[in-house]
Design a protein around this motif. Structure first.
Motif, PDB file in Angstrom:
ATOM      1  N   ARG A 267      11.460   3.491 -16.384  1.00 41.09           N
ATOM      2  CA  ARG A 267      11.318   2.467 -15.362  1.00 41.09           C
ATOM      3  C   ARG A 267      10.090   2.749 -14.512  1.00 41.09           C
ATOM      4  N   ALA A 268       9.763   1.778 -13.674  1.00 46.18           N
ATOM      5  CA  ALA A 268       8.752   1.958 -12.631  1.00 46.18           C
ATOM      6  C   ALA A 268       9.449   1.968 -11.284  1.00 46.18           C
ATOM      7  N   TYR A 269       8.767   2.563 -10.302  1.00 46.12           N
ATOM      8  CA  TYR A 269       9.250   2.509  -8.925  1.00 46.12           C
ATOM      9  C   TYR A 269       8.057   2.234  -8.024  1.00 46.12           C
ATOM     10  N   PRO A 270       8.094   1.158  -7.213  1.00 41.53           N
ATOM     11  CA  PRO A 270       9.134   0.126  -7.169  1.00 41.53           C
ATOM     12  C   PRO A 270       9.320  -0.530  -8.538  1.00 41.53           C
ATOM     13  N   SER A 271      10.494  -1.087  -8.741  1.00 41.90           N
ATOM     14  CA  SER A 271      10.815  -1.679 -10.030  1.00 41.90           C
ATOM     15  C   SER A 271       9.938  -2.890 -10.312  1.00 41.90           C
ATOM     16  N   ALA A 293       5.971  -7.649 -14.892  1.00 42.15           N
ATOM     17  CA  ALA A 293       5.348  -6.429 -14.366  1.00 42.15           C
ATOM     18  C   ALA A 293       4.018  -6.751 -13.691  1.00 42.15           C
ATOM     19  N   TRP A 294       3.259  -7.668 -14.254  1.00 39.83           N
ATOM     20  CA  TRP A 294       1.975  -8.062 -13.662  1.00 39.83           C
ATOM     21  C   TRP A 294       2.190  -8.710 -12.300  1.00 39.83           C
ATOM     22  N   LEU A 295       3.168  -9.602 -12.207  1.00 44.90           N
ATOM     23  CA  LEU A 295       3.462 -10.246 -10.915  1.00 44.90           C
ATOM     24  C   LEU A 295       3.948  -9.226  -9.893  1.00 44.90           C
ATOM     25  N   ALA A 296       4.757  -8.255 -10.342  1.00 43.96           N
ATOM     26  CA  ALA A 296       5.231  -7.217  -9.425  1.00 43.96           C
ATOM     27  C   ALA A 296       4.064  -6.432  -8.855  1.00 43.96           C
ATOM     28  N   GLN A 297       3.076  -6.134  -9.678  1.00 48.89           N
ATOM     29  CA  GLN A 297       1.923  -5.369  -9.213  1.00 48.89           C
ATOM     30  C   GLN A 297       1.108  -6.148  -8.183  1.00 48.89           C
ATOM     31  N   LEU A 298       1.029  -7.439  -8.342  1.00 50.70           N
ATOM     32  CA  LEU A 298       0.356  -8.247  -7.316  1.00 50.70           C
ATOM     33  C   LEU A 298       1.105  -8.125  -5.985  1.00 50.70           C
ATOM     34  N   GLY A 299       2.435  -8.125  -6.051  1.00 52.17           N
ATOM     35  CA  GLY A 299       3.231  -7.979  -4.833  1.00 52.17           C
ATOM     36  C   GLY A 299       3.072  -6.616  -4.185  1.00 52.17           C
ATOM     37  N   TRP A 300       2.724  -5.607  -4.994  1.00 52.08           N
ATOM     38  CA  TRP A 300       2.539  -4.264  -4.446  1.00 52.08           C
ATOM     39  C   TRP A 300       1.344  -4.171  -3.506  1.00 52.08           C
ATOM     40  N   MET A 301       0.420  -5.124  -3.601  1.00 52.73           N
ATOM     41  CA  MET A 301      -0.700  -5.107  -2.654  1.00 52.73           C
ATOM     42  C   MET A 301      -0.189  -5.184  -1.223  1.00 52.73           C
ATOM     43  N   ARG A 302       0.908  -5.900  -1.031  1.00 53.53           N
ATOM     44  CA  ARG A 302       1.490  -6.025   0.308  1.00 53.53           C
ATOM     45  C   ARG A 302       2.461  -4.890   0.614  1.00 53.53           C
ATOM     46  N   SER A 303       3.298  -4.518  -0.355  1.00 55.07           N
ATOM     47  CA  SER A 303       4.338  -3.516  -0.078  1.00 55.07           C
ATOM     48  C   SER A 303       3.826  -2.083  -0.143  1.00 55.07           C
ATOM     49  N   LEU A 304       2.907  -1.796  -1.068  1.00 50.12           N
ATOM     50  CA  LEU A 304       2.388  -0.442  -1.231  1.00 50.12           C
ATOM     51  C   LEU A 304       0.983  -0.268  -0.659  1.00 50.12           C
ATOM     52  N   PRO A 306      -0.513  -0.835   2.243  1.00 55.52           N
ATOM     53  CA  PRO A 306      -0.786  -0.203   3.546  1.00 55.52           C
ATOM     54  C   PRO A 306      -0.862   1.318   3.496  1.00 55.52           C
ATOM     55  N   GLU A 307      -0.179   1.954   2.549  1.00 54.91           N
ATOM     56  CA  GLU A 307      -0.188   3.415   2.489  1.00 54.91           C
ATOM     57  C   GLU A 307      -0.846   3.935   1.215  1.00 54.91           C
ATOM     58  N   GLY A 308      -1.786   3.190   0.683  1.00 56.65           N
ATOM     59  CA  GLY A 308      -2.613   3.728  -0.387  1.00 56.65           C
ATOM     60  C   GLY A 308      -2.377   3.199  -1.778  1.00 56.65           C
ATOM     61  N   GLY A 309      -1.270   2.504  -2.023  1.00 56.49           N
ATOM     62  CA  GLY A 309      -1.080   1.859  -3.315  1.00 56.49           C
ATOM     63  C   GLY A 309      -0.585   2.762  -4.428  1.00 56.49           C
ATOM     64  N   LEU A 310       0.225   3.770  -4.102  1.00 55.16           N
ATOM     65  CA  LEU A 310       0.754   4.670  -5.124  1.00 55.16           C
ATOM     66  C   LEU A 310       2.023   4.081  -5.731  1.00 55.16           C
ATOM     67  N   PHE A 311       2.083   4.026  -7.063  1.00 55.37           N
ATOM     68  CA  PHE A 311       3.304   3.592  -7.747  1.00 55.37           C
ATOM     69  C   PHE A 311       3.771   4.695  -8.683  1.00 55.37           C
ATOM     70  N   VAL A 312       5.000   4.601  -9.146  1.00 51.51           N
ATOM     71  CA  VAL A 312       5.607   5.664  -9.946  1.00 51.51           C
ATOM     72  C   VAL A 312       6.049   5.096 -11.291  1.00 51.51           C
ATOM     73  N   MET A 313       5.781   5.857 -12.339  1.00 52.79           N
ATOM     74  CA  MET A 313       6.292   5.556 -13.679  1.00 52.79           C
ATOM     75  C   MET A 313       7.173   6.714 -14.127  1.00 52.79           C
ATOM     76  N   VAL A 314       8.326   6.392 -14.683  1.00 53.37           N
ATOM     77  CA  VAL A 314       9.284   7.401 -15.128  1.00 53.37           C
ATOM     78  C   VAL A 314       9.453   7.295 -16.639  1.00 53.37           C
ATOM     79  N   GLY A 315       9.372   8.428 -17.317  1.00 52.89           N
ATOM     80  CA  GLY A 315       9.572   8.455 -18.758  1.00 52.89           C
ATOM     81  C   GLY A 315      10.384   9.662 -19.179  1.00 52.89           C
TER      82      GLY A 315
END
Length: 329
Positions: A267-271, A293-304, A306-315
């Motif tokens: 999964r990714a976090y945020p999902s 997933a592409w639309l979620a990443q666009l939304g991360w511009m607002r949610s992530l 402000p604090e640098g845009g770090l996202f998480v991938m889990v495998g």
């Protein structure tokens, strides 16, 4: 100490290490100044530039009046940190690769976990080791090493956690390949990276900051929160705005890394799945649809953003089934 040493290896030949840090394979002798083993070979110039950058200003640092309670309270302000801790068993073998000054390693070192905090910058490791002694945390050890030739046992770790690191290496994809080998078959890999979309707000702030010589940077909540802590404020400013090596990545790009290295996507976090709010970070997402997933990443511009845009991938590294040590207690 023996439990920790069995997770380490000679960076030159991957051989076992004796109690005095001599390699039992090739005979190389390694030092351990202040109790922190030096298991790092000479690196390329770009990596050395990054190492010198953090030697000058270890990141993220500690405030003047800290404590273990402070560290845990600070970590638990993050929903992700709470979720990660809850998802890891109490007897897991954990590697934090690129641990910096060691806050996450110290936070995860509870119950019967064995935690190795690894970094290429000795100044950062010295702060982490000092904090471990100050806080009385015995379940963590720090080691100086580099992903290009890690002084770590391949296939030894139930969890490999690496956040905010690969995007500062000369070749993130090659660094990921080295990272995967450290997880045991069936072990988890948790990877934090700058997202190409979510990083855009900070890149805009950086462009504005350059105009004033970084004396004024608008709309950065971390700089605002650290106004009364000049050393930690300066560390954030350097790490986010003045770093000599930075790359940015997309969800699809990291998925390709996973496939090329026999890592099963979890999964990714945020999902990236609408309405998905996991109770366990290691439970696979319901699906993985590219357009969502592409639309979620666009939304991360607002949610992530402000604090640098770090996202998480889990495998999960492909291999045998997962023993109980991986799941939550």
């Amino acid at each position: 100490m023996e439990a920790f040493r069995t997770l380490l290896a000679c960076p030159a030949c991957a051989g076992d290490l004796a109690a005095d840090w001599a390699c039992l394979g090739c005979g190389a002798r390694h030092a351990a100044p202040d109790g922190v083993p030096a298991l790092r070979l000479a690196a390329d110039e770009r990596t050395e530039t990054v190492r010198r950058f953090y030697e000058h200003a270890p990141f993220p640092g500690y405030p003047p009046r800290d404590s273990l309670d402070w560290l845990r309270a600070r970590a638990e302000r993050s929903p992700f940190a709470r979720l990660l801790d809850r998802s890891i068993a109490g007897d897991a073998r954990i590697l934090e690769m690129g641990c910096g000054t060691g806050q996450m390693s110290l936070y995860l070192a509870r119950a019967d976990r064995v935690v190795i905090g690894a970094d290429l910058t000795r100044a950062s490791l010295a702060l982490g080791a000092a904090a471990a002694r100050r806080f009385g945390v015995s379940g963590v050890r720090f080691v100086e090493t580099d992903l290009a030739a890690p002084g770590l046992r391949e296939g030894a770790f139930d969890l490999v956690y690496c956040s905010g690191v690969l995007h500062h290496t000369p070749d993130p994809r090659a660094s990921f390949r080295h990272l995967v080998r450290l997880a045991r078959p069936g072990g988890m890999i948790v990877l934090g990276l700058y997202n190409a979309y979510a990083r855009l707000p900070l890149r805009l702030r950086r462009a504005v900051g350059r105009l004033s010589g970084f004396r004024w940077i608008p709309f950065d909540p971390v700089l605002r929160d650290r106004a009364a802590e000049p050393e930690r404020r300066a560390a954030w400013l350097r790490d986010q705005y003045l770093h000599p090596e930075e790359h940015r990545h997309t969800h699809a790009e990291v998925l390709a890394w996973f496939r090329a290295n026999d890592v099963d996507y979890v999964r990714a976090y945020p999902s990236t799945v609408l309405g998905d709010d996991p109770e366990d970070l290691f439970t696979p997402a319901a699906d993985n649809w590219g357009p969502e997933a592409w639309l979620a990443q666009l939304g991360w511009m607002r949610s992530l953003g402000p604090e640098g845009g770090l996202f998480v991938m889990v495998g999960r590294r492909s291999g045998s089934s997962i023993p109980a040590a991986i799941g939550p207690t």
